[in-house]
Write a protein that holds these residues in place. Structure first.
Motif, PDB file in Angstrom:
ATOM      1  N   THR A 189       0.859  -1.182   0.000  1.00  0.00           N
ATOM      2  CA  THR A 189       0.000   0.000   0.000  1.00  0.00           C
ATOM      3  C   THR A 189       0.893   1.229   0.000  1.00  0.00           C
ATOM      4  O   THR A 189       2.006   1.197   0.536  1.00  0.00           O
ATOM      5  CB  THR A 189      -0.925   0.036   1.223  1.00  0.00           C
ATOM      6  OG1 THR A 189      -1.675   1.261   1.233  1.00  0.00           O
ATOM      7  CG2 THR A 189      -0.136  -0.050   2.526  1.00  0.00           C
ATOM      8  N   ARG A 191      -0.189   3.957   1.385  1.00  0.00           N
ATOM      9  CA  ARG A 191      -0.540   4.494   2.715  1.00  0.00           C
ATOM     10  C   ARG A 191      -0.505   6.018   2.745  1.00  0.00           C
ATOM     11  O   ARG A 191       0.017   6.638   3.649  1.00  0.00           O
ATOM     12  CB  ARG A 191       0.384   3.923   3.791  1.00  0.00           C
ATOM     13  CG  ARG A 191      -0.163   4.094   5.227  1.00  0.00           C
ATOM     14  CD  ARG A 191       0.759   3.445   6.231  1.00  0.00           C
ATOM     15  NE  ARG A 191       0.289   3.595   7.600  1.00  0.00           N
ATOM     16  CZ  ARG A 191       0.607   4.623   8.389  1.00  0.00           C
ATOM     17  NH1 ARG A 191       1.380   5.589   7.938  1.00  0.00           N
ATOM     18  NH2 ARG A 191       0.142   4.686   9.635  1.00  0.00           N
ATOM     19  N   TYR A 214      -2.392  10.221   7.803  1.00  0.00           N
ATOM     20  CA  TYR A 214      -1.330   9.648   8.623  1.00  0.00           C
ATOM     21  C   TYR A 214      -0.093  10.539   8.651  1.00  0.00           C
ATOM     22  O   TYR A 214       1.002  10.088   8.967  1.00  0.00           O
ATOM     23  CB  TYR A 214      -0.938   8.267   8.078  1.00  0.00           C
ATOM     24  CG  TYR A 214      -2.029   7.239   8.161  1.00  0.00           C
ATOM     25  CD1 TYR A 214      -2.332   6.604   9.367  1.00  0.00           C
ATOM     26  CD2 TYR A 214      -2.754   6.894   7.035  1.00  0.00           C
ATOM     27  CE1 TYR A 214      -3.336   5.657   9.443  1.00  0.00           C
ATOM     28  CE2 TYR A 214      -3.764   5.944   7.097  1.00  0.00           C
ATOM     29  CZ  TYR A 214      -4.043   5.319   8.301  1.00  0.00           C
ATOM     30  OH  TYR A 214      -5.040   4.379   8.370  1.00  0.00           O
ATOM     31  N   THR A 219       4.923  10.276   6.539  1.00  0.00           N
ATOM     32  CA  THR A 219       4.085   9.946   5.386  1.00  0.00           C
ATOM     33  C   THR A 219       3.613  11.180   4.636  1.00  0.00           C
ATOM     34  O   THR A 219       2.603  11.142   3.964  1.00  0.00           O
ATOM     35  CB  THR A 219       2.858   9.106   5.809  1.00  0.00           C
ATOM     36  OG1 THR A 219       2.184   9.763   6.878  1.00  0.00           O
ATOM     37  CG2 THR A 219       3.287   7.722   6.235  1.00  0.00           C
TER      38      THR A 219
END
Length: 259
Positions: A189, A191, A214, A219
């Motif tokens: 992923t 993410r 996130y 990230t």
């Protein structure tokens, strides 16, 4: 057939609240805030719009990549801010792009930029069209002979996946859900889930240095960018995929967050 995006607001044609649901919502707002909203505005139809005729025409070699379809031109005229929505609901489209370009390869992008540079045409990158800061609006002055909205929606593939290093080579026009769908068979992923996830692109995330739900950890999207291939009016710039180091600036950081 894939659903068609609304040209005047967020989401797909036929999605969203209907008139009765909007009136019910208005009643809640009135009860809680003491504000009486007006009647729901009727969404515009393309046939109602008075779009100015295109001022330019694509050369024969690029005709297959360009469209002057009114729905496409109107849909690429605005982003998705509140101001954009209000103007669209008022049927105000004074500066739509003359053409929408839909390249299918890196070579197509270079050819389109070469034509536009030589002809004095402004090129406005579109991404997923979710901009709320006017970034996709092709309202240019008379220094340019016209404006082309450059949409990479046909460049939406994951080209390669290195499962050992958990890295992937991905085209810039991929939307968030399509990126996750293509990574899933590899057990991976990205993410990265910004608020605009459904209708924003990897290229747009990088250009805006996007931060998602996130983003309190490592990230922000630039933390996950190892290298870039960027087509510019002056030519192709491609950074090398190397381990991070401290020897001077990283060239890809010139583009991460450049808007």
């Amino acid at each position: 057939m894939a659903p068609r995006r609304k040209f005047w607001g967020w989401g797909y044609d036929g999605s969203g609240l209907d008139a009765d649901e909007l009136r019910a919502l208005a009643a809640v707002l009135e009860a809680r805030l003491g504000v009486r909203p007006g009647e729901p505005a009727e969404p515009p139809r393309v046939e109602e719009l008075e779009l100015r005729p295109p001022r330019i025409a694509a050369p024969s070699a690029l005709e297959r990549l360009c469209t002057a379809d009114p729905h496409e031109r109107a849909g690429h005229a605005y982003g998705k801010s509140y101001r954009d929505l209000v103007r669209a609901l008022r049927r105000e489209f004074p500066a739509p792009p003359d053409l929408v370009a839909l390249p299918e390869s890196e070579r197509d992008v270079a050819a389109l930029l070469d034509w536009c540079t030589g002809a004095g045409i402004a090129v406005v990158p579109y991404g997923g069209g979710s901009s709320v800061v006017g970034g996709v609006e092709p309202d240019v002055d008379d220094r340019f002979t016209g404006a082309v909205s450059l949409d990479l929606c046909r460049l939406g593939r994951v080209l390669r996946v290195d499962e050992r290093s958990r890295a992937a080579e991905v085209e810039a026009g991929v939307l968030g859900p399509a990126l996750e769908e293509q990574l899933l068979p590899h057990g991976l992923t990205f993410r990265h889930f910004p608020q605009s996830f459904e209708f924003s692109t990897l290229g747009g995330w990088i250009a805006t240095r996007s931060g998602g739900h996130y983003a309190t950890g490592p990230t922000h999207v630039d933390e996950q960018v190892e290298s870039l291939a960027v087509v510019t009016p002056a030519g192709l710039l491609e950074t090398r995929r190397l381990p991070a180091g401290g020897a001077g600036p990283a060239p890809e950081r010139l583009f991460c967050g450049s808007e």
